[in-house]
Design a protein around this motif. Sequence first.
Motif, mmCIF file in Angstrom:
data_model
loop_
_atom_site.group_PDB
_atom_site.id
_atom_site.type_symbol
_atom_site.label_atom_id
_atom_site.label_comp_id
_atom_site.label_asym_id
_atom_site.label_seq_id
_atom_site.Cartn_x
_atom_site.Cartn_y
_atom_site.Cartn_z
ATOM 1 N N GLY A 175 79.114 -31.968 28.760
ATOM 2 C CA GLY A 175 80.263 -32.536 28.040
ATOM 3 C C GLY A 175 79.933 -31.952 26.497
ATOM 4 O O GLY A 175 80.495 -30.892 26.065
ATOM 5 N N SER A 228 75.665 -34.724 26.448
ATOM 6 C CA SER A 228 76.270 -35.722 27.611
ATOM 7 C C SER A 228 76.594 -34.884 28.864
ATOM 8 O O SER A 228 77.043 -33.608 28.674
ATOM 9 C CB SER A 228 77.423 -36.275 26.876
ATOM 10 N N TRP A 281 79.586 -32.621 38.249
ATOM 11 C CA TRP A 281 79.321 -32.727 37.030
ATOM 12 C C TRP A 281 78.942 -31.474 35.934
ATOM 13 O O TRP A 281 78.944 -30.456 36.591
ATOM 14 C CB TRP A 281 77.497 -33.416 37.148
ATOM 15 N N ARG A 307 81.404 -45.737 29.388
ATOM 16 C CA ARG A 307 81.600 -44.802 30.419
ATOM 17 C C ARG A 307 80.339 -44.849 31.112
ATOM 18 O O ARG A 307 80.259 -44.485 32.356
ATOM 19 C CB ARG A 307 81.883 -43.345 29.827
ATOM 20 N N CYS A 308 79.178 -44.871 30.470
ATOM 21 C CA CYS A 308 77.957 -45.051 31.270
ATOM 22 C C CYS A 308 77.705 -46.106 32.182
ATOM 23 O O CYS A 308 77.171 -45.913 33.268
ATOM 24 C CB CYS A 308 76.581 -44.954 30.390
ATOM 25 N N VAL A 365 79.073 -35.167 32.243
ATOM 26 C CA VAL A 365 80.317 -36.089 32.868
ATOM 27 C C VAL A 365 80.907 -35.398 34.113
ATOM 28 O O VAL A 365 80.549 -34.515 34.538
ATOM 29 C CB VAL A 365 81.545 -35.685 31.447
ATOM 30 N N SER A 366 81.224 -36.419 34.917
ATOM 31 C CA SER A 366 81.846 -36.307 36.134
ATOM 32 C C SER A 366 83.422 -35.864 36.097
ATOM 33 O O SER A 366 84.024 -36.618 35.762
ATOM 34 C CB SER A 366 81.307 -37.391 36.986
ATOM 35 N N HIS A 367 83.619 -34.860 36.739
ATOM 36 C CA HIS A 367 85.113 -34.499 37.081
ATOM 37 C C HIS A 367 85.347 -34.382 38.554
ATOM 38 O O HIS A 367 84.588 -33.150 39.287
ATOM 39 C CB HIS A 367 85.486 -33.315 36.114
ATOM 40 N N THR A 380 76.542 -42.049 19.982
ATOM 41 C CA THR A 380 76.181 -41.879 21.132
ATOM 42 C C THR A 380 76.451 -43.334 21.939
ATOM 43 O O THR A 380 76.533 -43.421 23.093
ATOM 44 C CB THR A 380 74.867 -41.408 21.525
ATOM 45 N N SER A 405 80.130 -42.521 35.001
ATOM 46 C CA SER A 405 81.115 -41.475 35.093
ATOM 47 C C SER A 405 80.439 -40.727 33.749
ATOM 48 O O SER A 405 80.971 -39.475 33.726
ATOM 49 C CB SER A 405 82.541 -41.678 34.595
ATOM 50 N N CYS A 406 79.619 -40.972 32.986
ATOM 51 C CA CYS A 406 78.870 -40.132 31.805
ATOM 52 C C CYS A 406 77.576 -40.663 31.653
ATOM 53 O O CYS A 406 77.306 -41.780 32.121
ATOM 54 C CB CYS A 406 79.825 -40.385 30.853
ATOM 55 N N TYR A 441 79.271 -44.234 23.974
ATOM 56 C CA TYR A 441 79.685 -44.018 25.210
ATOM 57 C C TYR A 441 79.401 -45.026 26.338
ATOM 58 O O TYR A 441 79.334 -44.825 27.626
ATOM 59 C CB TYR A 441 78.770 -42.548 25.485
#
Length: 462
Positions: A434, A423, A431, A402-403, A425-427, A396, A407-408, A399
């Motif tokens: 993940g 996790s 949210w 991205r943190c 995640v943003s798309h 982890t 975005s994660c 990550y």
Amino acid sequence: MPAETTTPNTTGTRREDRSAAKNPGSSAGSRDLILRALRLVSGMDATTTTRTSAAVSLPTARAVKAVDYLASAGSADVLRSRENNLKVILRDALDWDNPKFTRSTKAVAKAIGMLLLGSGQDGHSTYQTGVELVGYLTVIAPLLEPDRLARVAAHAAETTNAAGPIRYHLGTHSQLKMILAPYKDDRVEHLVISLWDAAHDGQWWEHTTGVRSAGRRRRNLPPEQVEVVREQLERVLGGARVPTADLLAEAIAVRELSFSQDAIAAMRRTPEPDHAGYQRFTSALRDSDDNDHRVLAAYLPWLSVTDRPESPIPQMVAVLLTACGGASDFDAGEMPERPADWGDLYPAASRQPFPFPEGVLALHGARMPGLPGADAMLMKNADQLRKNANYMGNCTFSYRARCEQGSCAIGRFTHRGVDYNFSVVSHAGRWSLGEINSRFNRGRVPQDVRASAAQLAEGIRA
């Protein structure tokens, strides 16, 4: 040491020097090894013990020459053939700040001599590890008493991989001295041992504030060539094929070789190549910008000292100092009072909060839907993320990038005695869940646990 051999060949190691770096002969037994180490330490094998008379422009000039001398020898056999007194070499390396003070005691020299002359459980020479250790001891010598230095050296004998020696001893020493200034001798000894261990424990950047492996930029090669290399590498990592230096070079060139326990095993069992194969491998390694490749190269038993990537210790020290404000703004009062290991020095440098939106921050302490008694815990900064990875036994911490982008996010909760990481995640501004897994990536996540995490993630408001 003879003046004509104090300056090493820095343009590359000759084939005949590398071939001499093989196992010096473990069949003689540990008693013979100890006797040979003591002879070299005491100078019984030496006919000349002349110290260089070159002008000293830096306090560490003699130390640099001593480490370079050992590196250029390349093997225990070559070192013995030069008929030098190891204790004299170590005096140059370890007493650079005070020539009148002797840190190269019998205990220190014996521990180093055992590495330089010995072999590991796999039968391969530990000479490369010995040279790296001398470079590290050069950096830390003024910080420790001789008996403590001897314990550091003895501990390093258990190391099973080797990087190249530190190049800039004075700079690294100055930075390390600043960082360790608040601590007493016992803790300094413990921390420098921990730093050595962290530098040799796989992906060393997981022990720092997050210096990651460089981006995997593939060379402009035909897709079919990349696919062939990928398939061959998978067979090697699966144990169905014996690895070769040429295949490793190709895998490095197309960025298919990544750090893993299977990759370490492949490195260890790769046979020594011929001269042309060796040159192709070292060329690919020098061209690589990937830290994974540098880490894996440390597990090759036949790679010469001068071709090994430099120890990551200077970078680990510099990253910590920079994250703490740099040399000019460093405040020793912000360092933790009782760090248990080197990694614990980083919290003061890695408490900068991740830029999560309010909806993500609200996850911390939130109840897990449908799981009575289970509350979510959010990893809000790099320090918490690192400690989570250490506890959960997973990746982890990778990550972190991205943190840092927001975005994660990584969360954790406990349900029915089992710890889970998940996790979110943003798309496109929304949210969702993940990944989710139990401790040590054991899998077998119950459906109601997965559904709970998914519901929590989908309830995040941007």
